[in-house]
Every structure is written in C-alpha cells, then in structure tokens.
Design a protein around this motif. Structure first.
Motif, PDB file in Angstrom:
ATOM      1  N   ASP A  80       0.838  -1.209   0.000  1.00 26.92           N
ATOM      2  CA  ASP A  80       0.000   0.000   0.000  1.00 26.92           C
ATOM      3  C   ASP A  80       0.870   1.255   0.000  1.00 26.92           C
ATOM      4  O   ASP A  80       0.599   2.203  -0.746  1.00 26.92           O
ATOM      5  CB  ASP A  80      -0.927   0.017   1.215  1.00 26.92           C
ATOM      6  CG  ASP A  80      -2.065  -0.983   1.094  1.00 26.92           C
ATOM      7  OD1 ASP A  80      -2.332  -1.464  -0.034  1.00 26.92           O
ATOM      8  OD2 ASP A  80      -2.679  -1.298   2.137  1.00 26.92           O
ATOM      9  N   LYS A  81       1.873   1.273   0.849  1.00 26.87           N
ATOM     10  CA  LYS A  81       2.773   2.438   0.918  1.00 26.87           C
ATOM     11  C   LYS A  81       3.521   2.625  -0.391  1.00 26.87           C
ATOM     12  O   LYS A  81       3.672   3.734  -0.880  1.00 26.87           O
ATOM     13  CB  LYS A  81       3.746   2.262   2.082  1.00 26.87           C
ATOM     14  CG  LYS A  81       4.639   3.461   2.263  1.00 26.87           C
ATOM     15  CD  LYS A  81       5.590   3.293   3.426  1.00 26.87           C
ATOM     16  CE  LYS A  81       6.433   4.532   3.508  1.00 26.87           C
ATOM     17  NZ  LYS A  81       7.674   4.361   4.153  1.00 26.87           N
ATOM     18  N   LEU A  82       3.964   1.520  -0.968  1.00 26.11           N
ATOM     19  CA  LEU A  82       4.709   1.578  -2.228  1.00 26.11           C
ATOM     20  C   LEU A  82       3.843   2.116  -3.357  1.00 26.11           C
ATOM     21  O   LEU A  82       4.297   2.928  -4.167  1.00 26.11           O
ATOM     22  CB  LEU A  82       5.233   0.177  -2.569  1.00 26.11           C
ATOM     23  CG  LEU A  82       6.214   0.048  -3.704  1.00 26.11           C
ATOM     24  CD1 LEU A  82       7.498   0.807  -3.396  1.00 26.11           C
ATOM     25  CD2 LEU A  82       6.521  -1.388  -3.997  1.00 26.11           C
ATOM     26  N   LEU A  83       2.605   1.686  -3.409  1.00 25.13           N
ATOM     27  CA  LEU A  83       1.689   2.141  -4.464  1.00 25.13           C
ATOM     28  C   LEU A  83       1.305   3.596  -4.301  1.00 25.13           C
ATOM     29  O   LEU A  83       1.058   4.291  -5.286  1.00 25.13           O
ATOM     30  CB  LEU A  83       0.444   1.248  -4.489  1.00 25.13           C
ATOM     31  CG  LEU A  83       0.679  -0.190  -4.966  1.00 25.13           C
ATOM     32  CD1 LEU A  83      -0.588  -1.020  -4.822  1.00 25.13           C
ATOM     33  CD2 LEU A  83       1.175  -0.213  -6.396  1.00 25.13           C
ATOM     34  N   LYS A  84       1.253   4.087  -3.064  1.00 26.35           N
ATOM     35  CA  LYS A  84       0.938   5.491  -2.818  1.00 26.35           C
ATOM     36  C   LYS A  84       2.057   6.412  -3.291  1.00 26.35           C
ATOM     37  O   LYS A  84       1.819   7.518  -3.719  1.00 26.35           O
ATOM     38  CB  LYS A  84       0.656   5.723  -1.336  1.00 26.35           C
ATOM     39  CG  LYS A  84      -0.658   5.186  -0.886  1.00 26.35           C
ATOM     40  CD  LYS A  84      -0.864   5.434   0.584  1.00 26.35           C
ATOM     41  CE  LYS A  84      -2.151   4.785   1.048  1.00 26.35           C
ATOM     42  NZ  LYS A  84      -2.339   4.909   2.499  1.00 26.35           N
ATOM     43  N   ASP A  85       3.286   5.933  -3.172  1.00 24.48           N
ATOM     44  CA  ASP A  85       4.440   6.748  -3.581  1.00 24.48           C
ATOM     45  C   ASP A  85       4.512   6.759  -5.076  1.00 24.48           C
ATOM     46  O   ASP A  85       4.778   7.530  -5.801  1.00 24.48           O
ATOM     47  CB  ASP A  85       5.739   6.188  -2.999  1.00 24.48           C
ATOM     48  CG  ASP A  85       5.774   6.310  -1.482  1.00 24.48           C
ATOM     49  OD1 ASP A  85       5.027   7.119  -0.939  1.00 24.48           O
ATOM     50  OD2 ASP A  85       6.571   5.581  -0.861  1.00 24.48           O
TER      51      ASP A  85
END
Length: 146
Positions: free
Chosen positions: A141-146
């Motif tokens: 999730d964090k990776l996709l947000k960045d």
C-alpha cells in the motif's frame, strides 16, 4: 503450561540421546523424519524412525495427566526451543539431508514439524511469520501510494 527446569532437562536429555543414535562420524543413514510422539496421559515422549522403530523413550513428569487445552502447542514450543539450542548437535547427525523432527499425538497424527535439517532450506518460526501478510500488505500500500 510453562515448562519447568526439570522438564527442559528431561526433554533435552531425550533429544541428546536421539542424536547419539546417529553419531556424526558414522555413515549417513537414509531417514526422512524423526517422529516424536508425546502422550498427554502418561507423559511419555517416544522417538521413532520412518519404519516406526523406537529410537528413544522417556517420561516427562510435568506432562503426566496434563489437561491443558494447548498442551501440544506448549510441547511443540518447548521441543522447538531445545532443538534450536542444540542445533549444532542436531545438524551433525549421520542422517542424509533433508530430514525433520515431527511432533505427533498418541494416535500418530502429525501435529507439526518442529525442525527441518537441510543445507539449503530454513523454516521460519510461526511466531515470526504471524503478521507477515499484514506487513506485506502495508508495504505494498505504501509503495503504491508513492
């Protein structure tokens, strides 16, 4: 049920005696598993090879007539800890790799694999793996947000 010092000593002695049956300086035998059968009623801890031949037998006093619902979970944790602590001895046994130590109940039903000996594979403890899915989801999730 927290294992007492006496329980730890009795179980460690049993594991050591199993290892002594397969000294490192002998030609490796072909086994795939060492089956450790524990009885909640009698407190017996028996070890068998693949052919169901007895390797070792002992009685763990704390386990006699133990009625805990999580008896096998606690036994597995205790034995896994001992196997990890005696890793050098266990991994030098004259058995062709891979082989494993498996916990069974009175009915010879496998409860869980306690320890796998293999040069190329490492099995991680369930406690370490417990939140892995959540951690990976959070990371993604964090990776996709960045």
């Amino acid at each position: 049920m927290k294992a007492t010092e006496q329980t730890l000593q009795q179980a460690e002695r049993a594991i050591r005696k199993i290892a002594e049956k397969f000294p490192a300086n002998e030609e490796a035998t072909q086994l795939t598993d060492i089956h450790i059968r524990v009885s909640q009623e009698t407190g017996e801890m028996l070890a068998f090879n693949d052919d169901d031949n007895e390797i070792n037998r002992c009685v763990i006093e704390q386990w006699i007539d133990n009625k805990d619902d999580d008896f096998y979970k606690n036994v597995a944790s205790t034995l896994r800890s001992i196997l990890n602590n005696r890793k050098d001895l266990i991994e030098q046994m004259s058995i062709l790799k891979p082989y494993s130590f498996v916990l069974e109940d009175d009915d010879r039903e496998t409860i869980e694999e306690l320890y796998l000996v293999d040069d190329d594979i490492v099995i991680l403890d369930d406690d370490l793996m417990a939140d892995l899915d959540k951690d990976l989801d959070d990371f993604l999730d964090k990776l996709l947000k960045d």
